[in-house]
Scaffold this active site. Structure first.
Site: not given
Ligand code: F6P
Length: 320
Positions: A24, A72, A104, A128, A155, A186, A252
């Site tokens: 932007v 998605r 995707g 990913d 751990r 590790g 994550q």
């Molecule tokens: O593409 C990133 C990701 O977090 C993948 O690592 C994981 O398998 C997928 O998205 C999970 O998809 P959703 O958020 O649609 O459950």
């Protein structure tokens, strides 16, 4: 007035907001108006957008997620959805479109590029790290650091209870996360979708470690390797070790982006806007040999990014 569109698509990744902010502000500095389409490709299909100004993107560089939301979009997998999206671009006289997303999204953008004259450039953003054309995607470094911090904690209890933990990390199809996380915590064993694992080999490793006095262990497994619950029970049965499973899950995908994720976001955005200004469209920007580069959308869409499986051997040596 020249118009640039922007959207975030697919799984969200920490650093997407930093990329939005950079696109932007750079586009504005070049005299562009910016339309932020909401919820990924869905916003293009439904013509749902908001005007974004330098002020709209203040205070977001450090925020996970995406202010534009994401999705998605199943309609975008159909020709009619793609054609609707192309109509939206024409209706709003969008000169250039920046999409921020993963594998995707690259595939969707390539299909869209066949239906529109609007130039399209991708900014690779997914935890990913599986986009061909870049050594690293926005969000990957953040997700790795999130997982490493959690597994360092696991751990502690593994050692205290002399247990083996299987820690499942994200990566439905690819093992970039599992491999990098495994190396940096590790892990005694790393399981990735790209390499079929033999349960007896895992059991052998656990037994050998036990014989060497290593009474605890960490197995990092990408979610795409299969049923980790069953694997845990089988290892327990065959080795007599106490085995626990910890699934890190969606933590994550969030959190404040690391400096590295923010840096990539800013540099990728700068390159994306530059390409569009110079009428170089249908590209995906990336990092290659330490430099900001770009590849054709088609090439990125049709090429699988290789995983360096030799690092699995290195991990095994480092964990002896
Ligand atoms: O593409 C990133 C990701 O977090 C993948 O690592 C994981 O398998 C997928 O998205 C999970 O998809 P959703 O958020 O649609 O459950």
């Amino acid at each position: 007035m020249k118009i640039m569109g922007i959207l975030t698509s697919g799984g969200d990744a920490p650093g997407m907001n930093a990329a939005i902010r950079a696109v932007v502000r750079i586009a504005y500095s070049k005299g562009y108006n910016v339309l932020g389409f909401e919820k990924g490709w869905e916003g293009l299909i439904t013509n749902t957008f908001r005007q974004l100004t330098p002020r709209s993107v203040g205070g977001i560089i450090n925020l996970g997620g995406t202010i534009l939301l994401t999705s998605r979009c199943s309609r975008f997998r159909e020709k009619d959805g793609i054609r609707e999206a192309a109509k939206t671009l024409a209706l709003n006289k969008v000169d250039g479109l920046v999409f921020i997303g993963g594998n995707g999204s690259v595939k969707g953008a390539f299909e869209l590029s066949k239906e529109t004259d609007t130039l399209i450039v991708g900014v690779p953003a997914t935890i990913d790290n599986d986009v061909y054309g870049t050594d690293e995607t926005i969000g990957f470094d953040t997700a790795v650091n999130t997982a490493v911090a959690e597994i360092d904690k696991i751990r502690d209890t593994a050692i205290s209870h002399e247990r083996v933990f299987i820690v499942e990390v994200m990566g439905r199809k690819r093992g970039f996360l599992a491999l990098t996380i495994g190396l940096t915590v590790g892990a005694e064993v790393i399981l990735v979708p790209e390499e079929k694992h033999e349960t007896h080999e895992i059991i052998e490793t656990i037994r050998e470690n036990g014989a060497k006095g290593k009474r605890s262990g960490i197995i990092v497994a990408a979610e795409g390797v299969g049923n980790t619950h069953k694997l845990a029970r089988k290892i327990e049965r065959k080795t007599g070790a106490e085995v626990r499973l910890s699934i890190l899950g969606y933590a994550q995908r969030g959190g404040n982006p690391t400096a590295r994720s923010r840096l990539l976001a800013s540099l990728f955005a700068d390159e994306a806007v530059r390409l569009l200004l110079e009428k170089h469209g249908n590209k995906v920007v990336g990092l290659g040999d330490g430099k900001i580069t770009s590849v054709d959308l088609k090439k990125s869409c049709e090429t699988e990014k290789p995983l360096d499986l030799s690092l699995l051997k290195l991990a095994r040596v480092l964990a002896t």
